[in-house]
Scaffold this active site. Structure first.
Site, PDB file in Angstrom:
ATOM      1  N   GLU A   1     -57.696-102.622 -45.809  1.00 48.96           N
ATOM      2  CA  GLU A   1     -58.544-103.258 -46.822  1.00 48.96           C
ATOM      3  C   GLU A   1     -58.420-104.775 -46.835  1.00 48.96           C
ATOM      4  O   GLU A   1     -59.354-105.473 -47.234  1.00 48.96           O
ATOM      5  CB  GLU A   1     -58.238-102.699 -48.213  1.00 48.96           C
TER       6      GLU A   1
ATOM      7  N   GLN B   1     -53.216 -92.722 -57.999  1.00 45.08           N
ATOM      8  CA  GLN B   1     -53.884 -93.923 -57.467  1.00 45.08           C
ATOM      9  C   GLN B   1     -54.507 -94.789 -58.555  1.00 45.08           C
ATOM     10  O   GLN B   1     -55.556 -95.392 -58.361  1.00 45.08           O
ATOM     11  CB  GLN B   1     -54.913 -93.544 -56.403  1.00 45.08           C
TER      12      GLN B   1
ATOM     13  N   LYS C   1     -64.415 -93.489 -61.523  1.00 44.58           N
ATOM     14  CA  LYS C   1     -65.099 -92.480 -60.713  1.00 44.58           C
ATOM     15  C   LYS C   1     -66.189 -91.748 -61.496  1.00 44.58           C
ATOM     16  O   LYS C   1     -67.256 -91.437 -60.960  1.00 44.58           O
ATOM     17  CB  LYS C   1     -64.072 -91.480 -60.173  1.00 44.58           C
TER      18      LYS C   1
ATOM     19  N   MET D   1     -45.268-123.297 -36.731  1.00 37.39           N
ATOM     20  CA  MET D   1     -45.270-124.232 -37.849  1.00 37.39           C
ATOM     21  C   MET D   1     -43.960-124.142 -38.624  1.00 37.39           C
ATOM     22  O   MET D   1     -43.426-125.160 -39.085  1.00 37.39           O
ATOM     23  CB  MET D   1     -46.468-123.954 -38.764  1.00 37.39           C
TER      24      MET D   1
HETATM   25  C1  TPP Z   1     -49.177-114.038 -44.829  1.00 35.47           C
HETATM   26  C2  TPP Z   1     -48.386-115.249 -44.559  1.00 35.47           C
HETATM   27  N1  TPP Z   1     -47.034-115.153 -44.448  1.00 35.47           N
HETATM   28  C3  TPP Z   1     -46.296-116.257 -44.174  1.00 35.47           C
HETATM   29  C4  TPP Z   1     -46.880-117.479 -44.017  1.00 35.47           C
HETATM   30  C5  TPP Z   1     -46.034-118.725 -43.737  1.00 35.47           C
HETATM   31  N2  TPP Z   1     -46.369-119.283 -42.409  1.00 35.47           N
HETATM   32  C6  TPP Z   1     -47.181-120.337 -42.259  1.00 35.47           C
HETATM   33  S1  TPP Z   1     -47.425-120.732 -40.653  1.00 35.47           S
HETATM   34  C7  TPP Z   1     -46.414-119.487 -40.138  1.00 35.47           C
HETATM   35  C8  TPP Z   1     -46.171-119.256 -38.674  1.00 35.47           C
HETATM   36  C9  TPP Z   1     -47.381-118.832 -37.938  1.00 35.47           C
HETATM   37  O1  TPP Z   1     -47.012-118.503 -36.624  1.00 35.47           O
HETATM   38  P1  TPP Z   1     -48.093-118.268 -35.507  1.00 35.47           P
HETATM   39  O2  TPP Z   1     -49.153-117.385 -36.000  1.00 35.47           O
HETATM   40  O3  TPP Z   1     -47.405-117.841 -34.263  1.00 35.47           O
HETATM   41  O4  TPP Z   1     -48.738-119.700 -35.334  1.00 35.47           O
HETATM   42  P2  TPP Z   1     -48.121-121.039 -34.669  1.00 35.47           P
HETATM   43  O5  TPP Z   1     -47.660-121.904 -35.794  1.00 35.47           O
HETATM   44  O6  TPP Z   1     -47.015-120.627 -33.765  1.00 35.47           O
HETATM   45  O7  TPP Z   1     -49.278-121.630 -33.960  1.00 35.47           O
HETATM   46  C10 TPP Z   1     -45.888-118.795 -41.225  1.00 35.47           C
HETATM   47  C11 TPP Z   1     -44.946-117.681 -41.123  1.00 35.47           C
HETATM   48  C12 TPP Z   1     -48.288-117.522 -44.170  1.00 35.47           C
HETATM   49  N3  TPP Z   1     -48.958-118.667 -44.066  1.00 35.47           N
HETATM   50  N4  TPP Z   1     -49.011-116.405 -44.405  1.00 35.47           N
END
Ligand code: TPP
Ligand code: MG
Lengths: 572, 163
Positions: free
Chosen positions: A50, A113, A162, A479
């Protein structure tokens, strides 16, 4: 015409002009799904989670400007949908969310649910409704579309027990063509006196800057914005959400501003004497430390939402109104030409800006054998002629996409700016591709983000969505790793992501084309090949330099004039 | 500064929750909140007492106005207004204290509305500051229970907050 509740819902969607509904069935919505089965006008797209229904409806809305629609069941269906709803809410995306609920008589009894969907979603919707009487259903749906799409747009949830959709109970159907709500009257016109006042100040400006955001895209105001900027000859910077409204290749564009904005954009913000903020909300990623934000500027702010004005930063000339109309009126006032811009001062201002520009703050090492993520985005731009819809997830790859895919058109750059939701990219691309089956749609993603909604590869096969997934695979939550490198002495706590599936095989097992490239010299060829598969989804795993960081960067709590420009550099 | 904000809302279920939610979600403080129906069945009237700097109060009123169910709103403290709150206070009233308490109640124009051998229950109406003054005037040890409605307010003059 006598219809049951389930039939009313489908008929309302039809009358509202809805062609696509993204959803997932379950007990509480079975009556509605039965009504969907019996017709052909409203097409249902079955996602695999979802959350993805939310992002797909959202992506559809961002690309088309029309409201996205989703349908999920009660309980876990609704809770799974919350991330999608919150993502849309933070970026003011018009969406109508239909959630099933347990039958009215058992509400509040902890029925199977049952969750308090209205309660759970209240903080992340523009408004929500619980339908308690069948007689109210059609009007509630009309209100939901009206609220979602007018004023500052946003998601609206309609929770439907429902029993309301019981096929055995039918009532005469009437879909109101209009609704009036005494408690909801969005502003339809900006105040001309304020507009004139603003123009007067703009004409006296010596170092003006336009700072524009997602509001310009949402209100389809790209044209009047571009005309106004080009007429005045002022520089313009755009937020992550605003990219493409003024063309990325336009001569007055300074690049994006904010935490990973360009040197010239952020310096111009710091030095400006008149800031013209349009459809932007002074988000903390944009302002940096608010105490040091635009220290010398008179601030003009155009926004549809009065509560955005002077929320984070005190504004001098507020103009509350739809961005498009206000910009048009502004252009008219400018063209009537009582005053002219201060051309001599502007010339000096541009000379200063050119000096900042000559720092070439986005430069990166192009000689390396390891593929640089920036380069992958530049090659994507080249192969798609800069004309693709690009969705993204969250992380370094998102920033590289924003910095290096110079968006020339609005609604082409589709990303979760406000909530920063990993997992957004692929399902959002599904929504875009459903809306524009012939368009080139690319997902720029990371190996961590893509795994958050990877199950949607099956949806893409079922509906034959030829999306191109460009994975910038750095083996890290890049990041997060970057912050740990800068601010935690390189203690990479839980940010490694070297254990991933073989994405090529995984993609193939879903029935798509999987590819991998890991050398700079092979990059362009691989990208071309990926896009040569017109009718297939292609997943291109681009193995990139794991150590690359996003520059420039304003450190947390710093002002716009304090940026890291390159590895090992001091603040400038 | 202390502000009294008066709100006219659609009398929908959940309307109160939307207001309360807004205050917790955005970290504003609520000193008191009263809600009741009006002469118009479809509307309810809310009086909200809050404190904050001018900037915060401006945001509070804007955010309240943004709620779809809010029909009209006025910050009463911006103009002349009246404020009333009712308090029910139960006091220990043994023989020696009874006269003294009665005198105090008279001074504050309150009413004793329930009497037992050992207690008085007093009803007192007025601005919140007057009720505070009464509570301070009685010996703390005599107080058994205090129940206050929270202020409700109305603007001075012939004009009303209507549709
Ligand atoms: C759902 C969610 N969980 C955690 C984060 C925190 N967060 C921001 S960037 C990141 C890393 C992303 O890694 P990747 O997709 O490999 O991208 P990269 O920075 O390596 O290009 C995280 C964990 C987030 N933004 N969203
Ligand atoms: Mg990564």
């Amino acid at each position: 015409m006598e219809l049951s509740g389930g039939e009313i819902i489908v008929q309302c969607l039809k009358d509202e002009g809805v062609e696509h509904v993204f959803g997932y069935p379950g007990g509480a919505v079975l009556h509605i799904y039965d009504a969907i089965f019996k017709q052909k006008d409203v097409k249902h797209i079955l996602v695999r989670h979802e959350q993805a229904a939310g992002h797909a409806a959202d992506g559809y809305a961002r690309a088309t400007g029309k409201p996205g629609v989703m349908l999920v069941t009660s309980g876990p269906g609704a809770t799974n949908a919350v991330t999608g709803i919150a993502t849309a809410f933070m970026d003011s995306i018009p969406m109508v969310v239909l959630t099933g609920q347990v039958p009215t008589p058992v509400i509040g009894s902890d029925a199977f649910q049952e969750v308090d969907t209205v309660g759970i979603t209240r903080p992340c919707v523009k408004h929500n409704f619980l339908v308690k009487r069948l007689e109210d259903l059609a009007e509630t749906i009309k209100k939901a579309f009206y609220i979602a799409t007018t004023g500052r747009p946003g998601p609206v949830v309609i929770d439907i027990p429902k029993d309301i959709t019981d096929p055995g109970v039918k009532i005469p159907y009437h879909y109101p063509s209009k609704v009036r709500m005494r408690s909801y009257n969005p502003v339809v016109k900006g105040h001309l006196g304020q507009i004139k006042k603003a123009v007067k100040i703009m004409m006296e400006a010596e170092r003006p800057v336009f700072y524009t955001g997602g509001g310009v895209v949402l209100d389809d105001a790209a044209k009047p914005l571009t005309d106004l900027v080009d007429t005045l000859g002022f520089p313009i910077t755009q937020t992550l959400m605003g990219l493409g409204a003024y063309p990325g290749s336009g001569k007055h564009f300074l690049g994006m501003l904010g935490m990973h904005g360009t040197y010239e954009a952020n310096m111009a913000m710091h030095e400006t004497d008149v800031l013209i903020a349009v459809g932007a909300r002074f988000d903390d990623r944009v302002t940096g430390h608010v105490k040091q934000f635009c220290p010398d500027a008179t601030i003009i702010h155009i926004d549809i939402d009065p509560s955005s004005i002077s929320k984070n930063v005190r504004v001098d000339i507020p103009i509350v109104g739809p961005v498009k109309q206000v910009l048009r009126d502004m252009l008219k006032v400018v063209n009537e030409g009582e005053n002219n811009p201060k051309n001599q001062a502007l010339k000096q201002w541009w000379e200063q800006i050119e000096k900042w520009r000559s720092m070439d703050c986005l430069k990166y090492d192009q000689s390396s054998d390891l593929i640089k993520p920036q380069q992958a985005v530049e090659v994507l731009h080249k192969v798609t002629k800069g004309d693709a819809y690009v969705t993204s997830d969250v992380g370094q790859h998102q920033m590289f996409a924003a910095q290096f895919y110079r968006f020339d058109k609005p609604r082409r750059w589709i990303n979760s700016g406000g909530l920063g939701t990993m997992g957004f990219g692929l399902p959002a691309a599904m929504g875009v591709q459903m809306a524009f089956p012939k368009a080139e749609v690319a997902v720029v993603t990371g190996e961590s983000s893509i795994q958050m909604c990877i199950q949607e590869l099956a949806t893409c096969l079922q509906y034959e969505l030829p999306i191109k997934i460009i994975l910038l695979n750095n083996g890290y939550m890049g990041m997060v790793r970057q912050w740990q490198e800068f601010f935690y002495e390189s203690r990479y706590s839980q940010s490694g992501m070297s254990v991933t599936p073989d994405f090529v095989k995984l993609t193939e097992s879903y029935g798509h084309v999987g590819m991998r490239v890991d050398k700079t010299k092979d990059l362009e060829g691989a990208m071309k090949e990926a896009f040569s598969h017109k009718d297939r989804l292609v997943f291109l795993d681009v193995v990139v330099d794991p150590a690359e960081n996003v520059y420039p960067m304003i450190a947390a709590g710093k002002g716009h004039h304090e940026m890291y420009l390159s590895p090992g550099s001091e603040l400038v | 500064m202390r502000h009294i904000i008066s709100i006219l809302m659609e009398n929908e279920s959940g309307a109160l929750a939307r207001v309360a939610n807004l205050f917790t979600a955005r970290g504003y403080n609520i000193e008191s909140l009263t809600v009741a129906p009006t002469e118009d069945q479809s509307l309810s009237r809310m009086t909200l007492v809050t404190r904050g700097s001018d900037e915060i109060i401006e945001q509070i009123t804007k955010q309240l106005n943004k709620l779809i169910d809010v029909v009209k709103l006025v910050d009463l403290t911006e103009g002349g207004h009246l404020e009333r709150e009712m308090m029910l206070i139960k006091l220990r009233a043994e023989r020696t204290q009874r006269e003294e308490i009665k005198r105090l109640v008279d001074i504050f124009r309150g009413k004793i509305i329930d009497v037992t051998d050992t207690s008085y229950t007093v009803e007192l109406t007025g601005a919140a500051s007057k009720l505070n003054a009464f509570v301070e005037a009685v010996n703390e040890e005599l107080i058994i229970e205090v129940v206050r409605t929270g202020p409700s307010g109305i603007g001075r003059g012939p004009k009303g907050l209507g549709l």
